[in-house]
Design a protein around this motif. Sequence first.
Motif, PDB file in Angstrom:
ATOM      1  N   ILE A   8       6.402   9.506  -4.862  1.00 26.22           N
ATOM      2  CA  ILE A   8       6.584   8.912  -3.785  1.00 26.22           C
ATOM      3  C   ILE A   8       6.536   9.853  -2.658  1.00 26.22           C
ATOM      4  CG2 ILE A   8       8.143   7.160  -2.474  1.00 26.22           C
ATOM      5  CD1 ILE A   8       9.333   6.400  -5.372  1.00 26.22           C
TER       6      ILE A   8
ATOM      7  N   TYR B  49      10.265   0.196   4.739  1.00 22.01           N
ATOM      8  CA  TYR B  49       9.885  -0.716   3.642  1.00 22.01           C
ATOM      9  C   TYR B  49       9.766  -2.323   4.311  1.00 22.01           C
ATOM     10  CZ  TYR B  49       9.308   2.778  -0.058  1.00 22.01           C
ATOM     11  OH  TYR B  49       9.254   3.894  -0.710  1.00 22.01           O
TER      12      TYR B  49
ATOM     13  N   ARG C  80      -0.233   0.272  -0.566  1.00 24.09           N
ATOM     14  CA  ARG C  80      -0.590   1.468  -1.428  1.00 24.09           C
ATOM     15  C   ARG C  80      -1.916   1.428  -2.107  1.00 24.09           C
ATOM     16  NH1 ARG C  80       3.125   5.265   0.050  1.00 24.09           N
ATOM     17  NH2 ARG C  80       5.192   4.975  -0.664  1.00 24.09           N
TER      18      ARG C  80
ATOM     19  N   GLU D  13       9.320   0.333  -3.975  1.00 27.88           N
ATOM     20  CA  GLU D  13       7.849   0.498  -4.209  1.00 27.88           C
ATOM     21  C   GLU D  13       6.996  -0.583  -5.158  1.00 27.88           C
ATOM     22  OE1 GLU D  13       5.675   3.026  -3.564  1.00 27.88           O
ATOM     23  OE2 GLU D  13       6.884   3.929  -1.863  1.00 27.88           O
TER      24      GLU D  13
ATOM     25  N   TYR E 269      -2.927   7.036  -5.513  1.00 28.06           N
ATOM     26  CA  TYR E 269      -1.762   7.102  -6.245  1.00 28.06           C
ATOM     27  C   TYR E 269      -1.811   6.853  -7.552  1.00 28.06           C
ATOM     28  CZ  TYR E 269       0.047   6.314  -1.438  1.00 28.06           C
ATOM     29  OH  TYR E 269       0.082   6.537  -0.226  1.00 28.06           O
TER      30      TYR E 269
ATOM     31  N   ASN F  13       4.357  -3.650  -0.622  1.00 27.49           N
ATOM     32  CA  ASN F  13       4.171  -2.298  -0.450  1.00 27.49           C
ATOM     33  C   ASN F  13       2.856  -1.985  -1.423  1.00 27.49           C
ATOM     34  OD1 ASN F  13       5.536   0.472  -0.187  1.00 27.49           O
ATOM     35  ND2 ASN F  13       5.215   0.531  -2.365  1.00 27.49           N
TER      36      ASN F  13
END
Length: 200
Positions: free
Chosen positions: A185, A62, A101, A92, A162, A97
């Motif tokens: 995840i 991350y 994503r 997340e 996602y 991030n």
Amino acid sequence: MARYTGPKTKIARKFGEPVYGPDKYFEKKNYPPGQHGLAKKRKKISEYGNQLKEKQKVKYTYGVLERQFRNTYAKARRMQGRTGENLLMLLESRLDNIVYRMGIAPSRPAARQLVSHCHIVLNGEVCNIPSTIVKPGETVGVRERSKSLEVIQNSVADTCKYAWIEWNRADLSGKFLNLPERTEIPETINEQLIVELYSK
């Protein structure tokens, strides 16, 4: 702004998986670095060693350094529910991030750079802090004058894979619907080892 700038493939080989995303050099040498990397007999790792290794892997994945990671863990501990799952949900929820994503950037370091260079808007306003926690219901998009950037056009996709993100390809913007469940995840992380490490 502190961040890791060293060799990325070496880190991936250390953990045995591509923590920075697809890596053609890792595919060629998917064994630990160093002169004894190919040796079959390697020193057995202790319980503490496994816990530390898992924490380091999450930090590199991350792009978070030690103090920021510890503060995030402390915040996760104060939340209701399981501390390990809360930690991953907070990581997340970071703006860099979310940008990754959504497919706006090809990797998390690239997403971090887009945010810090003022190419990303949060709720319609420019935000240049990668560690900003995005709350459910907030919108993230590309700044109007940055939509023609080559790095964005090359990595952006028509749909988002996602479930916790709603993506609009036409506007190059998306909505953070809710915090992801642990099963949603995709990273292979054993968060319980991190909880055990910090509980000592």
